[in-house]
Design a protein around this motif. Structure first.
Motif, short mmCIF file in Angstrom:
data_model
loop_
_atom_site.label_atom_id
_atom_site.label_comp_id
_atom_site.label_asym_id
_atom_site.label_seq_id
_atom_site.Cartn_x
_atom_site.Cartn_y
_atom_site.Cartn_z
N LYS A 1 -7.26 9.67 7.77
CA LYS A 1 -6.16 10.64 7.76
C LYS A 1 -6.05 11.32 6.40
O LYS A 1 -5.92 12.55 6.31
CB LYS A 1 -4.85 9.95 8.10
CG LYS A 1 -3.66 10.91 8.18
CD LYS A 1 -2.33 10.20 8.06
CE LYS A 1 -2.04 9.79 6.64
NZ LYS A 1 -0.66 9.28 6.45
N VAL B 1 -7.93 10.06 12.27
CA VAL B 1 -7.69 11.51 12.23
C VAL B 1 -7.17 12.02 13.57
O VAL B 1 -6.19 12.76 13.63
CB VAL B 1 -8.98 12.25 11.84
CG1 VAL B 1 -8.78 13.76 11.96
CG2 VAL B 1 -9.41 11.88 10.43
N CYS C 1 -6.20 4.90 8.08
CA CYS C 1 -5.37 5.55 7.06
C CYS C 1 -6.22 6.38 6.10
O CYS C 1 -5.84 7.49 5.71
CB CYS C 1 -4.59 4.50 6.28
SG CYS C 1 -3.38 3.58 7.27
N TYR D 1 -3.62 10.96 14.19
CA TYR D 1 -2.72 11.73 13.31
C TYR D 1 -2.47 13.13 13.87
O TYR D 1 -1.33 13.61 13.89
CB TYR D 1 -3.32 11.81 11.91
CG TYR D 1 -2.63 12.82 11.02
CD1 TYR D 1 -1.35 12.61 10.54
CD2 TYR D 1 -3.29 14.00 10.66
CE1 TYR D 1 -0.71 13.55 9.73
CE2 TYR D 1 -2.68 14.94 9.85
CZ TYR D 1 -1.38 14.71 9.39
OH TYR D 1 -0.77 15.64 8.60
N PRO E 1 1.59 13.66 14.44
CA PRO E 1 1.72 13.55 12.98
C PRO E 1 2.89 12.69 12.52
O PRO E 1 2.80 12.06 11.47
CB PRO E 1 1.92 15.02 12.55
CG PRO E 1 1.29 15.82 13.63
CD PRO E 1 1.56 15.05 14.91
N HIS F 1 2.05 8.69 14.08
CA HIS F 1 0.64 8.31 14.25
C HIS F 1 0.38 6.85 13.91
O HIS F 1 -0.51 6.22 14.50
CB HIS F 1 -0.25 9.20 13.38
CG HIS F 1 0.05 9.13 11.92
ND1 HIS F 1 1.08 9.85 11.34
CD2 HIS F 1 -0.52 8.41 10.92
CE1 HIS F 1 1.12 9.59 10.05
NE2 HIS F 1 0.17 8.72 9.76
N TYR G 1 -8.86 13.77 5.89
CA TYR G 1 -8.69 14.98 6.69
C TYR G 1 -7.68 15.91 6.03
O TYR G 1 -7.91 17.13 5.94
CB TYR G 1 -8.22 14.62 8.10
CG TYR G 1 -7.98 15.83 8.97
CD1 TYR G 1 -9.04 16.45 9.64
CD2 TYR G 1 -6.70 16.38 9.10
CE1 TYR G 1 -8.82 17.58 10.41
CE2 TYR G 1 -6.49 17.51 9.87
CZ TYR G 1 -7.55 18.10 10.53
OH TYR G 1 -7.34 19.22 11.29
N TYR H 1 -1.95 3.92 15.65
CA TYR H 1 -2.90 3.05 14.94
C TYR H 1 -2.70 1.60 15.36
O TYR H 1 -3.65 0.90 15.71
CB TYR H 1 -2.70 3.15 13.42
CG TYR H 1 -3.08 4.44 12.77
CD1 TYR H 1 -3.49 5.55 13.51
CD2 TYR H 1 -3.03 4.57 11.38
CE1 TYR H 1 -3.82 6.73 12.88
CE2 TYR H 1 -3.37 5.76 10.75
CZ TYR H 1 -3.76 6.83 11.50
OH TYR H 1 -4.10 8.00 10.88
#
Length: 268
Positions: A255, A213, A252, A216, A220, A223, A258, A227
């Motif tokens: 994300k 999260v 993943c 990300y 955005p 991201h 979220y 990772y």
């Protein structure tokens, strides 16, 4: 310049903990799910503002403390920090030495655990990658700088939420992206005991979901590159707890959860 320490704490019914923290400056305390007597407005001759709150979440406490502050410089604090004598003078003098800085990170040593931190030995103007090295309790802020940029901590992440970390990295990235100047100085202002951490439970799926999260939110568009660099660069750190593929998939998943959370909030 005037400075205030902004302390996030929980379930307190007195201010005894301020003695252990070695507080010697004006202070704002946000006390979630607690009840400190509201008539307490001074501590050792310094101004003390107390707000008892029913809402939970560390980022929410940080934002509330910032909204209550009237100081030029704010020091972000948890209730388990022990500050060195003269910390206020050290901080204010550093801002005088670097007047162009909007945010300055100092050194808060970690003691009592395996997660000790090696601090950099020289002054450094931060960039998007070096921001990862900063923890929330190392941060001091020019209050008017973040007020002008309408910056705040993301209340959907951080301790007390589903995604229990990364709020400081997201905050600092937002500040950097909006043009604020962020400096690190190798000056110790305190220490914290990490032997009984309340948020770190190991390098498990929950940890990596929260990482997913924060990465990300920091970028955005790219991201997934954050990772990949993290899971490969930090593999030796977590390899005994979770495999590389599971770590990536957890990021993943975090994300996606979220994004669903934010969509749900907008639809309410």
């Amino acid at each position: 310049m005037k400075m205030e320490v902004l302390i996030a704490t929980m379930k307190r019914d007195s201010i005894d903990f301020l003695e252990k923290m070695n507080i010697e400056s004006d202070t704002v305390v946000v006390n979630q799910l607690g009840d400190i007597p509201s008539n307490q407005r001074e501590y050792k001759g310094k101004k003390l503002i107390i707000k008892n709150a029913l809402e939970t979440g560390l980022s929410r406490s940080r934002n509330m403390a910032l909204s209550l502050s009237t100081a030029d410089i704010c020091l972000i604090a948890d209730d388990d920090i022990k500050y060195v004598p003269g910390y206020e003078k050290k901080i204010l003098e550093t801002y005088e030495d670097y007047p162009e800085a909007d945010i300055i990170a100092f050194q808060v040593d970690r003691i009592g655990g395996k997660r000790n931190k090696a601090f950099r030995s020289s002054v450094h103007w931060e960039n998007k990658l070096s921001l990862f090295k900063i923890s929330s309790v190392e941060i001091t802020i020019k209050r008017q700088s973040i007020k002008k940029k309408k910056l705040s901590f993301n209340e959907n992440i951080g301790a007390g939420t589903k995604f229990g970390q990364g709020e400081e990295s997201v905050f600092l990235t937002d500040a950097y992206n909006r043009g604020l100047k962020i400096l690190y100085v190798p000056i110790k202002i305190g220490e914290t005991d990490v032997s009984d951490s309340s948020w770190f439970t190991g390098y498990d799926k929950t940890f990596f979901k929260a990482k997913g999260v924060s990465f990300y939110l920091m970028n955005p568009r790219w991201h997934f590159l954050l990772y990949m660099q993290f899971i490969f660069r930090k593999y030796s750190m977590y390899r005994k707890d979770i495999n590389l593929r599971s770590a990536y998939l957890a990021m993943c998943e975090g994300k996606r959860e979220y994004i669903d959370l934010i969509k749900g909030d907008r639809n309410d």
